[in-house]
Design a protein around this motif. Structure first.
Motif, short mmCIF file in Angstrom:
data_model
loop_
_atom_site.label_atom_id
_atom_site.label_comp_id
_atom_site.label_asym_id
_atom_site.label_seq_id
_atom_site.Cartn_x
_atom_site.Cartn_y
_atom_site.Cartn_z
N MET A 38 61.64 -10.06 -40.88
CA MET A 38 61.96 -9.72 -39.78
C MET A 38 61.36 -10.62 -38.94
O MET A 38 60.57 -11.99 -39.48
CB MET A 38 60.60 -8.56 -39.71
CG MET A 38 60.53 -8.06 -38.20
SD MET A 38 60.26 -6.35 -38.56
CE MET A 38 60.24 -5.91 -36.88
N ILE A 39 61.70 -10.92 -37.57
CA ILE A 39 61.35 -11.98 -37.02
C ILE A 39 59.89 -11.95 -36.26
O ILE A 39 59.82 -10.92 -35.91
CB ILE A 39 62.41 -12.18 -35.70
CG1 ILE A 39 63.92 -12.04 -36.14
CG2 ILE A 39 62.24 -13.23 -34.73
CD1 ILE A 39 65.04 -12.12 -35.25
N ASP A 40 59.44 -12.89 -36.49
CA ASP A 40 57.93 -13.01 -35.94
C ASP A 40 57.86 -13.72 -34.61
O ASP A 40 57.65 -14.85 -34.56
CB ASP A 40 57.11 -13.73 -37.00
CG ASP A 40 55.54 -13.51 -36.54
OD1 ASP A 40 55.29 -12.63 -35.83
OD2 ASP A 40 54.66 -14.49 -36.78
N PRO A 67 58.91 -7.23 -28.63
CA PRO A 67 58.68 -5.69 -28.05
C PRO A 67 59.15 -5.85 -26.45
O PRO A 67 59.93 -4.85 -26.32
CB PRO A 67 57.29 -5.34 -28.22
CG PRO A 67 56.76 -6.44 -29.22
CD PRO A 67 57.79 -7.47 -29.14
N TYR A 68 58.87 -6.90 -26.01
CA TYR A 68 59.30 -6.86 -24.62
C TYR A 68 60.76 -6.96 -24.24
O TYR A 68 61.39 -6.29 -23.35
CB TYR A 68 58.49 -8.17 -23.86
CG TYR A 68 57.04 -7.86 -23.92
CD1 TYR A 68 56.52 -7.12 -23.13
CD2 TYR A 68 56.44 -8.77 -24.48
CE1 TYR A 68 54.99 -6.98 -23.15
CE2 TYR A 68 55.05 -8.60 -24.55
CZ TYR A 68 54.36 -7.88 -23.93
OH TYR A 68 52.97 -7.84 -24.16
N ALA A 69 61.49 -7.78 -25.07
CA ALA A 69 63.00 -8.05 -25.24
C ALA A 69 63.57 -6.72 -25.40
O ALA A 69 64.42 -6.20 -24.77
CB ALA A 69 63.32 -9.07 -25.88
N ALA A 71 62.26 -3.44 -24.96
CA ALA A 71 62.23 -2.84 -23.95
C ALA A 71 63.12 -3.10 -22.96
O ALA A 71 63.60 -2.20 -22.16
CB ALA A 71 60.69 -2.68 -23.45
N LEU A 72 63.16 -4.44 -22.49
CA LEU A 72 64.30 -4.80 -21.47
C LEU A 72 65.38 -4.53 -21.81
O LEU A 72 66.34 -3.88 -20.92
CB LEU A 72 63.90 -6.23 -21.25
CG LEU A 72 64.75 -6.86 -20.19
CD1 LEU A 72 64.47 -6.27 -18.75
CD2 LEU A 72 64.87 -8.36 -20.14
N VAL A 73 66.03 -4.56 -23.06
CA VAL A 73 67.27 -4.21 -23.38
C VAL A 73 67.63 -2.76 -23.29
O VAL A 73 68.73 -2.28 -22.76
CB VAL A 73 67.62 -4.56 -24.82
CG1 VAL A 73 68.98 -3.99 -25.40
CG2 VAL A 73 67.89 -6.21 -24.87
N ILE A 74 66.72 -1.76 -23.61
CA ILE A 74 66.58 -0.27 -23.69
C ILE A 74 66.47 -0.05 -22.11
O ILE A 74 67.44 0.82 -21.58
CB ILE A 74 65.57 0.26 -24.23
CG1 ILE A 74 65.60 -0.05 -25.88
CG2 ILE A 74 65.52 1.71 -24.10
CD1 ILE A 74 66.78 0.71 -26.43
N ALA A 75 65.89 -0.75 -21.30
CA ALA A 75 65.64 -0.29 -20.01
C ALA A 75 66.37 -0.56 -18.89
O ALA A 75 67.04 -0.08 -17.75
CB ALA A 75 64.24 -0.70 -19.32
N LEU A 76 67.18 -1.71 -19.17
CA LEU A 76 68.14 -2.34 -18.39
C LEU A 76 69.52 -1.48 -18.18
O LEU A 76 69.59 -1.33 -16.83
CB LEU A 76 68.84 -3.77 -19.01
CG LEU A 76 69.77 -4.78 -18.02
CD1 LEU A 76 68.78 -5.05 -17.12
CD2 LEU A 76 70.29 -5.89 -18.98
N PRO A 77 70.08 -0.62 -18.78
CA PRO A 77 71.07 0.15 -18.40
C PRO A 77 70.76 1.46 -17.46
O PRO A 77 71.55 1.87 -16.58
CB PRO A 77 71.41 0.79 -19.79
CG PRO A 77 71.11 -0.04 -20.78
CD PRO A 77 69.82 -0.89 -20.37
N PHE A 78 69.47 1.77 -17.63
CA PHE A 78 68.89 2.85 -16.75
C PHE A 78 68.63 2.24 -15.45
O PHE A 78 68.76 2.98 -14.51
CB PHE A 78 67.32 3.40 -17.20
CG PHE A 78 67.86 4.24 -18.66
CD1 PHE A 78 68.26 5.67 -18.43
CD2 PHE A 78 67.12 3.76 -19.87
CE1 PHE A 78 68.50 6.29 -19.68
CE2 PHE A 78 67.62 4.58 -20.97
CZ PHE A 78 68.10 5.89 -20.90
#
Length: 169
Positions: free
Chosen positions: A1-3, A8-10, A12-19
């Motif tokens: 996994m990438i450390d 988490p912010y990226a 959340a941004l990818v999930i929130a961007l379409p909305f």
């Protein structure tokens, strides 16, 4: 996994961007529809005002017809008193309706002004050609005859109003 500390912010941004894009589009569409609604209401308001203006000017022209003018005022007046009162009434009503020119074409408004001026001119011309001992009834009869012998400029202007009203609406 990438450390990566910003993962988490990226995410959340990818999930929130379409909305966010959807909400932005919704808000802009809503504003556009409201602007169109305001335009329609404004056009409807102007159309109603224009119809009201045509009605008021038509009523003014109907009152300006000599057949309606001769029925006004007391029969015991002298011709010059009658002329004074009729002229005063015409000018007052014209002044009251002058704002309606905003809703008429320039040519049509010019015709309305010409109707008023021609009627006043006819009143004075009839009086000038009258005998000194003529009664008001004599004056009214000659006034009506003079109008009937001329072109019916008032009825023509009313007809022009009708035609223009049909074109505009």
């Amino acid at each position: 996994m990438i450390d990566w500390p910003y993962f988490p912010y990226a995410f959340a941004l990818v999930i929130a961007l379409p909305f966010l894009i959807y909400i932005r589009q919704f808000v802009f569409s809503y504003i556009k529809l409201k602007n169109q609604e305001i335009k329609l209401l404004t056009v409807k308001g102007n159309s109603e005002q224009r119809v009201h203006a045509y009605e008021r000017i038509t009523l003014f022209l109907e009152r300006l017809k000599p057949s309606n003018l001769v029925t006004k005022f007391d029969r015991n007046l002298a011709p010059h008193e009658f002329i004074f009162l009729v002229e005063k009434t015409i000018n007052e009503e014209f002044d009251y309706n002058a704002s309606q020119q905003l809703y008429l074409t320039k040519n049509l408004w010019k015709n309305v002004v010409n109707c008023k001026n021609n009627t006043l001119h006819l009143l004075h011309k009839t009086y000038e050609n009258l005998n000194d001992n003529s009664t008001l009834d004599d004056f009214k009869t000659v006034f009506l005859m003079n109008y009937m012998n001329d072109a019916d400029f008032i009825s023509q202007t009313i007809e022009d109003l009708r035609k223009e009203n049909l074109i505009v609406n």
